[in-house]
Design a protein around this motif. Structure first.
Motif, PDB file in Angstrom:
ATOM      1  N   ASP A   1      -7.277  -3.687  12.392  1.00 31.54           N
ATOM      2  CA  ASP A   1      -7.821  -2.927  11.104  1.00 31.54           C
ATOM      3  C   ASP A   1      -7.116  -2.553  10.310  1.00 31.54           C
ATOM      4  O   ASP A   1      -6.102  -1.806  10.655  1.00 31.54           O
ATOM      5  CB  ASP A   1      -8.877  -1.735  11.762  1.00 31.54           C
ATOM      6  N   LEU A   2      -7.138  -3.174   8.871  1.00 32.12           N
ATOM      7  CA  LEU A   2      -5.864  -2.744   8.107  1.00 32.12           C
ATOM      8  C   LEU A   2      -5.672  -1.227   7.772  1.00 32.12           C
ATOM      9  O   LEU A   2      -4.566  -0.610   7.672  1.00 32.12           O
ATOM     10  CB  LEU A   2      -6.182  -3.237   6.651  1.00 32.12           C
ATOM     11  N   ASP A   3      -6.838  -0.612   7.335  1.00 29.23           N
ATOM     12  CA  ASP A   3      -6.858   0.953   7.278  1.00 29.23           C
ATOM     13  C   ASP A   3      -6.228   1.784   8.421  1.00 29.23           C
ATOM     14  O   ASP A   3      -5.588   2.531   8.256  1.00 29.23           O
ATOM     15  CB  ASP A   3      -8.166   1.321   6.906  1.00 29.23           C
ATOM     16  N   GLU A   4      -6.749   1.345   9.740  1.00 31.49           N
ATOM     17  CA  GLU A   4      -6.249   1.983  10.888  1.00 31.49           C
ATOM     18  C   GLU A   4      -4.697   1.721  10.964  1.00 31.49           C
ATOM     19  O   GLU A   4      -3.897   2.928  11.364  1.00 31.49           O
ATOM     20  CB  GLU A   4      -6.906   1.479  11.879  1.00 31.49           C
ATOM     21  N   ALA A   5      -4.246   0.640  10.710  1.00 30.70           N
ATOM     22  CA  ALA A   5      -2.742   0.083  10.928  1.00 30.70           C
ATOM     23  C   ALA A   5      -1.963   1.106   9.652  1.00 30.70           C
ATOM     24  O   ALA A   5      -0.665   1.478  10.100  1.00 30.70           O
ATOM     25  CB  ALA A   5      -2.689  -1.198  10.820  1.00 30.70           C
ATOM     26  N   TYR A   6      -2.642   1.179   8.597  1.00 31.09           N
ATOM     27  CA  TYR A   6      -1.827   1.798   7.569  1.00 31.09           C
ATOM     28  C   TYR A   6      -1.730   3.352   7.560  1.00 31.09           C
ATOM     29  O   TYR A   6      -0.654   3.999   7.710  1.00 31.09           O
ATOM     30  CB  TYR A   6      -2.484   1.739   6.245  1.00 31.09           C
ATOM     31  N   GLY A   7      -2.914   3.867   8.405  1.00 24.76           N
ATOM     32  CA  GLY A   7      -2.890   5.194   8.794  1.00 24.76           C
ATOM     33  C   GLY A   7      -1.875   5.448  10.025  1.00 24.76           C
ATOM     34  O   GLY A   7      -0.751   6.315   9.782  1.00 24.76           O
ATOM     35  N   LYS A   8      -1.429   4.535  10.724  1.00 25.20           N
ATOM     36  CA  LYS A   8      -0.377   4.674  11.868  1.00 25.20           C
ATOM     37  C   LYS A   8       0.677   4.549  11.328  1.00 25.20           C
ATOM     38  O   LYS A   8       1.927   5.394  11.529  1.00 25.20           O
ATOM     39  CB  LYS A   8      -0.701   3.570  12.851  1.00 25.20           C
ATOM     40  N   LEU A   9       0.935   3.760  10.249  1.00 23.11           N
ATOM     41  CA  LEU A   9       2.396   3.607   9.414  1.00 23.11           C
ATOM     42  C   LEU A   9       2.789   4.838   8.711  1.00 23.11           C
ATOM     43  O   LEU A   9       3.888   5.392   8.727  1.00 23.11           O
ATOM     44  CB  LEU A   9       2.309   2.340   8.359  1.00 23.11           C
ATOM     45  N   LYS A  10       1.848   5.549   8.054  1.00 29.69           N
ATOM     46  CA  LYS A  10       2.162   6.691   7.402  1.00 29.69           C
ATOM     47  C   LYS A  10       2.371   7.910   8.260  1.00 29.69           C
ATOM     48  O   LYS A  10       3.231   8.607   8.110  1.00 29.69           O
ATOM     49  CB  LYS A  10       0.814   7.133   6.574  1.00 29.69           C
ATOM     50  N   GLU A  11       1.586   7.964   9.414  1.00 31.24           N
ATOM     51  CA  GLU A  11       1.871   8.662  10.583  1.00 31.24           C
ATOM     52  C   GLU A  11       3.289   8.718  10.724  1.00 31.24           C
ATOM     53  O   GLU A  11       3.946   9.703  11.136  1.00 31.24           O
ATOM     54  CB  GLU A  11       0.886   8.513  11.582  1.00 31.24           C
ATOM     55  N   ALA A  12       3.834   7.549  11.129  1.00 32.39           N
ATOM     56  CA  ALA A  12       5.389   7.284  11.683  1.00 32.39           C
ATOM     57  C   ALA A  12       6.325   7.756  10.741  1.00 32.39           C
ATOM     58  O   ALA A  12       7.409   7.979  11.078  1.00 32.39           O
ATOM     59  CB  ALA A  12       5.300   5.837  11.959  1.00 32.39           C
TER      60      ALA A  12
ATOM     61  N   LYS B   1       0.828  -1.178  -0.028  1.00 29.98           N
ATOM     62  CA  LYS B   1      -0.334  -0.065   0.129  1.00 29.98           C
ATOM     63  C   LYS B   1       0.977   1.420  -0.030  1.00 29.98           C
ATOM     64  O   LYS B   1       0.742   2.254  -0.577  1.00 29.98           O
ATOM     65  CB  LYS B   1      -0.877   0.027   1.226  1.00 29.98           C
ATOM     66  N   LEU B   2       1.844   1.241   0.894  1.00 30.69           N
ATOM     67  CA  LEU B   2       2.652   2.378   1.046  1.00 30.69           C
ATOM     68  C   LEU B   2       3.575   2.599  -0.512  1.00 30.69           C
ATOM     69  O   LEU B   2       3.645   3.789  -0.652  1.00 30.69           O
ATOM     70  CB  LEU B   2       3.788   2.023   2.134  1.00 30.69           C
ATOM     71  N   LEU B   3       3.952   1.550  -0.922  1.00 31.65           N
ATOM     72  CA  LEU B   3       4.610   1.629  -2.313  1.00 31.65           C
ATOM     73  C   LEU B   3       3.720   2.282  -3.333  1.00 31.65           C
ATOM     74  O   LEU B   3       4.312   2.966  -4.269  1.00 31.65           O
ATOM     75  CB  LEU B   3       5.557   0.580  -2.583  1.00 31.65           C
ATOM     76  N   LYS B   4       2.737   1.863  -3.269  1.00 30.86           N
ATOM     77  CA  LYS B   4       1.664   2.232  -4.286  1.00 30.86           C
ATOM     78  C   LYS B   4       1.345   4.009  -3.859  1.00 30.86           C
ATOM     79  O   LYS B   4       1.428   4.447  -5.032  1.00 30.86           O
ATOM     80  CB  LYS B   4       0.404   1.519  -4.160  1.00 30.86           C
ATOM     81  N   GLU B   5       1.063   4.135  -2.919  1.00 32.67           N
ATOM     82  CA  GLU B   5       0.601   5.370  -2.577  1.00 32.67           C
ATOM     83  C   GLU B   5       1.726   6.418  -2.775  1.00 32.67           C
ATOM     84  O   GLU B   5       1.491   7.641  -3.357  1.00 32.67           O
ATOM     85  CB  GLU B   5      -0.026   5.497  -1.327  1.00 32.67           C
ATOM     86  N   PHE B   6       2.866   6.073  -2.386  1.00 31.93           N
ATOM     87  CA  PHE B   6       3.939   6.885  -2.408  1.00 31.93           C
ATOM     88  C   PHE B   6       5.105   6.483  -3.326  1.00 31.93           C
ATOM     89  O   PHE B   6       6.196   6.080  -2.934  1.00 31.93           O
ATOM     90  CB  PHE B   6       4.709   7.020  -0.932  1.00 31.93           C
ATOM     91  N   ASP B   7       4.518   6.144  -4.592  1.00 33.85           N
ATOM     92  CA  ASP B   7       5.626   5.866  -5.622  1.00 33.85           C
ATOM     93  C   ASP B   7       6.405   7.152  -5.912  1.00 33.85           C
ATOM     94  O   ASP B   7       6.202   8.201  -5.841  1.00 33.85           O
ATOM     95  CB  ASP B   7       4.740   5.621  -7.004  1.00 33.85           C
ATOM     96  N   GLY B   8       7.803   6.740  -5.888  1.00 33.37           N
ATOM     97  CA  GLY B   8       8.657   7.783  -5.971  1.00 33.37           C
ATOM     98  C   GLY B   8       9.290   8.442  -4.821  1.00 33.37           C
ATOM     99  O   GLY B   8      10.130   9.450  -4.643  1.00 33.37           O
TER     100      GLY B   8
ATOM    101  N   LEU C   1       5.700  10.150   8.273  1.00 36.45           N
ATOM    102  CA  LEU C   1       5.588  11.601   7.797  1.00 36.45           C
ATOM    103  C   LEU C   1       6.948  12.412   7.518  1.00 36.45           C
ATOM    104  O   LEU C   1       6.865  13.141   6.762  1.00 36.45           O
ATOM    105  CB  LEU C   1       4.447  12.252   8.934  1.00 36.45           C
ATOM    106  N   GLU C   2       7.570  12.522   8.734  1.00 38.38           N
ATOM    107  CA  GLU C   2       8.696  13.320   8.600  1.00 38.38           C
ATOM    108  C   GLU C   2       9.735  13.173   7.732  1.00 38.38           C
ATOM    109  O   GLU C   2       9.926  13.988   6.792  1.00 38.38           O
ATOM    110  CB  GLU C   2       9.463  13.402   9.862  1.00 38.38           C
ATOM    111  N   GLU C   3      10.022  11.677   7.319  1.00 40.37           N
ATOM    112  CA  GLU C   3      10.927  11.313   6.277  1.00 40.37           C
ATOM    113  C   GLU C   3      10.289  11.251   4.981  1.00 40.37           C
ATOM    114  O   GLU C   3      10.688  12.063   3.886  1.00 40.37           O
ATOM    115  CB  GLU C   3      11.112   9.756   6.283  1.00 40.37           C
ATOM    116  N   ILE C   4       8.787  11.304   4.825  1.00 45.48           N
ATOM    117  CA  ILE C   4       8.154  11.497   3.546  1.00 45.48           C
ATOM    118  C   ILE C   4       8.459  12.931   3.136  1.00 45.48           C
ATOM    119  O   ILE C   4       8.543  13.132   2.045  1.00 45.48           O
ATOM    120  CB  ILE C   4       6.688  11.221   3.633  1.00 45.48           C
ATOM    121  N   LYS C   5       8.329  13.907   4.197  1.00 46.41           N
ATOM    122  CA  LYS C   5       8.274  15.466   4.043  1.00 46.41           C
ATOM    123  C   LYS C   5       9.743  15.615   3.338  1.00 46.41           C
ATOM    124  O   LYS C   5       9.963  16.364   2.392  1.00 46.41           O
ATOM    125  CB  LYS C   5       8.055  16.075   5.201  1.00 46.41           C
TER     126      LYS C   5
END
Ligand code: GDP
Ligand code: ADP
Length: 210
Positions: free
Chosen positions: A185-196, A35-42, A198-202
């Motif tokens: 819950d998959l969506d909830e877990a994915y939300g937490k992963l993205k939150e963790a 999910k992460l690789l798909k949403e944040f391609d690049g 966030l700084e690196e993504i920025k």
């Protein structure tokens, strides 16, 4: 304020921090990672490990793993080509230096999906990743997920469940992981992963913009 700004500049210069995803087999690491690789391609790049296990239907050599024989893998390990390697459920797995370099050369956040032995070994290197543990709600649910996945024989299911209970115990060690995510819950877990992350993504997004 200044220190925060300064540390951001330093991390941006050093490139993004890699991410280690670990946790029992069947906890949902690959599902979350995809999910992460798909949403944040690049933004993220997967560190393609080597393994001696057979490919599963749908898996692709060079994308999911580099599938190799024990002889080839052992020779590469002996030649110092690996950052870490481990035996899991009777098969060899390892992260090659090239796998990580390949991702980092593109200035992407390198994500490693590795077992607990890998976590302990990476801690002895200077990779300095963010350590994230993905945990299942219970052993019962884990068993159900692994059975429903239909990838395991009775033998390998048993080995994975044994390894899982050890993993779940060891994961409780304070400070071993920066973040522990319960994948109920998959969506909830994915939300937490993205939150963790966030700084690196920025950091990556800002660097690519510049
Ligand atoms: N130490 C280490 N573990 C790995 C590596 N690649 C995969 N693993 C771990 O090996 C275990 C088995 O992986 P796999 O056979 O793909 O099964 P799955 O996790 O049940 O999908 C998982 O815990 C992975 O995180 C690696 O390069 N090094
Ligand atoms: N939150 C969830 N709820 C229900 N099933 C899940 C959840 N997360 C993952 N799964 C399923 O559980 C199985 C194991 O997930 P997988 O991502 O392969 O785990 P891992 O990579 O940690 O071994 C897969 O069939 C997947 O579709």
């Amino acid at each position: 304020m200044f220190m925060r700004f300064f540390s951001r500049i330093v991390s941006a210069m050093a490139g993004p921090r890699p991410v280690v995803l670990s946790g029992p087999s069947g906890a949902g690491k690959s599902t979350l990672l995809k999910k992460l690789l798909k949403e944040f391609d690049g933004v993220f790049g997967f560190s393609v490990s080597h393994t001696t296990r057979n490919p599963r239907p749908g898996e692709e050599n060079g994308r999911d793993y580099h599938y190799v024989t024990r002889e080839v893998m052992q020779t590469s390990i002996d030649n110092g080509e690996f950052i870490e390697n481990a035996v899991f459920s009777g098969n060899m797995y390892g992260t090659s230096k090239a796998a990580v370099q390949h991702v980092q050369a593109k200035n992407l956040i390198c994500v490693l999906d590795i077992d607990m032995q890998g976590v302990k070994n990476i801690k002895r290197t200077d990779l300095n990743p963010i350590y994230i543990s993905i945990q299942p709600p219970s052993m019962q649910e884990l068993e159900k997920r692994l059975k429903d996945r239909k990838t395991e024989s009775d033998e390998s299911l048993k080995k994975r469940l044994q390894a899982a209970s050890v993993d779940m115990e060891l994961s409780k060690e304070p400070g071993l992981f920066d973040v522990v995510i319960l994948n109920n819950d998959l969506d909830e877990a994915y939300g937490k992963l993205k939150e963790a992350l966030l700084e690196e993504i920025k950091i990556v997004k800002n660097t690519t913009k510049a």
